[in-house]
Design an enzyme around this catalytic site. Structure first.
Site, short mmCIF file in Angstrom:
data_model
loop_
_atom_site.label_atom_id
_atom_site.label_comp_id
_atom_site.label_asym_id
_atom_site.label_seq_id
_atom_site.Cartn_x
_atom_site.Cartn_y
_atom_site.Cartn_z
CG ASP A 9 -1.69 1.21 1.43
OD1 ASP A 9 -2.33 1.63 0.46
OD2 ASP A 9 -1.66 1.79 2.54
CG ASP A 11 -1.73 7.56 0.38
OD1 ASP A 11 -0.84 8.37 0.18
OD2 ASP A 11 -2.69 7.37 -0.40
N GLY A 46 -7.38 4.39 3.47
CA GLY A 46 -7.57 3.25 2.57
C GLY A 46 -8.86 3.31 1.76
NE ARG A 49 -9.68 11.91 -5.53
CZ ARG A 49 -9.16 12.05 -6.76
NH1 ARG A 49 -9.83 12.74 -7.68
NH2 ARG A 49 -7.99 11.52 -7.07
CB SER A 116 -3.91 7.15 -4.03
OG SER A 116 -3.69 8.45 -4.54
CG ASN A 118 -3.72 12.31 -6.51
OD1 ASN A 118 -3.69 12.98 -7.54
ND2 ASN A 118 -4.72 12.40 -5.64
CG ASP A 170 -1.81 2.46 6.48
OD1 ASP A 170 -2.09 2.07 5.33
OD2 ASP A 170 -2.16 3.57 6.92
C1 BG6 Z 1 -5.72 5.90 -0.11
C2 BG6 Z 1 -5.79 6.77 1.13
O1 BG6 Z 1 -4.42 5.44 -0.31
O2 BG6 Z 1 -6.14 6.63 -1.26
C3 BG6 Z 1 -7.19 7.35 1.27
O3 BG6 Z 1 -5.48 5.99 2.28
C4 BG6 Z 1 -7.58 8.09 -0.01
O4 BG6 Z 1 -7.23 8.23 2.38
C5 BG6 Z 1 -7.47 7.15 -1.20
O5 BG6 Z 1 -8.92 8.58 0.08
C6 BG6 Z 1 -7.80 7.82 -2.52
O6 BG6 Z 1 -6.84 8.80 -2.78
P1 BG6 Z 1 -6.90 9.82 -3.99
O7 BG6 Z 1 -5.48 10.36 -4.07
O8 BG6 Z 1 -7.28 9.07 -5.23
O9 BG6 Z 1 -7.90 10.86 -3.66
MG MG Z 2 -2.75 3.11 3.60
#
Ligand code: BG6
Ligand code: MG
Length: 210
Positions: A9, A11, A46, A49, A116, A118, A170
């Site tokens: 993972d 984040d 986790g 969005r 994510s 991102n 995590d």
């Molecule tokens: C996860 C985070 O890795 O990604 C979450 O733990 C987050 O908190 C999710 O909402 C989505 O992220 P993003 O960057 O696509 O908004």
């Molecule tokens: Mg995480």
């Protein structure tokens, strides 16, 4: 360890973006007058969005349309992306980098399995843009954790079966996703004290002791 690959993972495992998520959601929530605090932010770990936005909007009396939700989520993401630009390779700890290097030297295939969208931007910011053998993230899945899709795709991209890979997480939602996909797991943070985690870790480098 008895695996061919390790799926991380991002984040909360490789780097720490929690505070940036918090600041961005907080700015968005303040703008529409919805209460938001660090405790609610912890529930977003986790979670995708849009699912995160739904959790934040639980506090609202107003019903938001899909279009309005899209606008709010992209507003948050623009704030979040600006904050991510503050990250540098210094945000990658020596412990994480040395552990990854050691696993790689031992011949394990390494992948990212993150919800994510991102992911690639974050990896670029911390200097790991070209490091992993495979990246499965929010851009290639339709179901978010606790659904196993993101990890199943990561294993597939590595050319491995779930039982040949260890998932490092995590978040409880991430461990549930690993279990649902037939993966064993290592957990740090809240996942370290979750009963479904195969190997609880005190710190990231404990991975080398498995
Ligand atoms: C996860 C985070 O890795 O990604 C979450 O733990 C987050 O908190 C999710 O909402 C989505 O992220 P993003 O960057 O696509 O908004
Ligand atoms: Mg995480």
């Amino acid at each position: 360890m008895n695996y061919k690959g390790v799926i991380f993972d991002l984040d909360g495992v490789i780097c720490f973006t929690d505070q940036y998520h918090y600041l961005a959601w907080k700015e968005m929530a303040d703008e529409i007058g919805i209460y938001f605090d660090e405790k609610i932010n912890n529930r977003l770990r986790g979670v995708s969005r849009m699912a995160s936005l739904d959790i934040i909007l639980e506090r609202s009396d107003k019903e938001y349309s899909t279009d309005e939700k899209e606008t709010l989520a992209s507003k948050k993401n623009e704030i979040y992306k600006k904050l991510l630009l503050k990250m540098t390779p210094d945000d990658l700890s020596d412990e994480v980098k040395e552990t990854l290097d050691s696993l790689r030297a031992d011949g394990y295939k390494l992948a990212i399995g993150s919800s994510s969208k991102n992911t690639k931007l974050i990896l670029k910011q911390i200097g790991l843009e070209k490091y992993f053998d495979a990246i499965s993230d929010g851009t290639n899945i339709t179901h978010s954790k606790p659904h196993p899709e993101v990890f199943l795709k990561a294993a597939e991209y590595l050319g491995l079966k779930p039982e040949e890979c260890l998932v490092v997480e995590d978040a409880v939602a991430g461990i549930d996703a690993a279990v649902a996909g037939g993966f064993e797991s290592a957990g740090i943070g809240e996942a370290g004290s979750y009963e479904k985690t195969t190997y609880p870790l005190q710190s990231f480098s404990d991975l080398l002791k498995i």
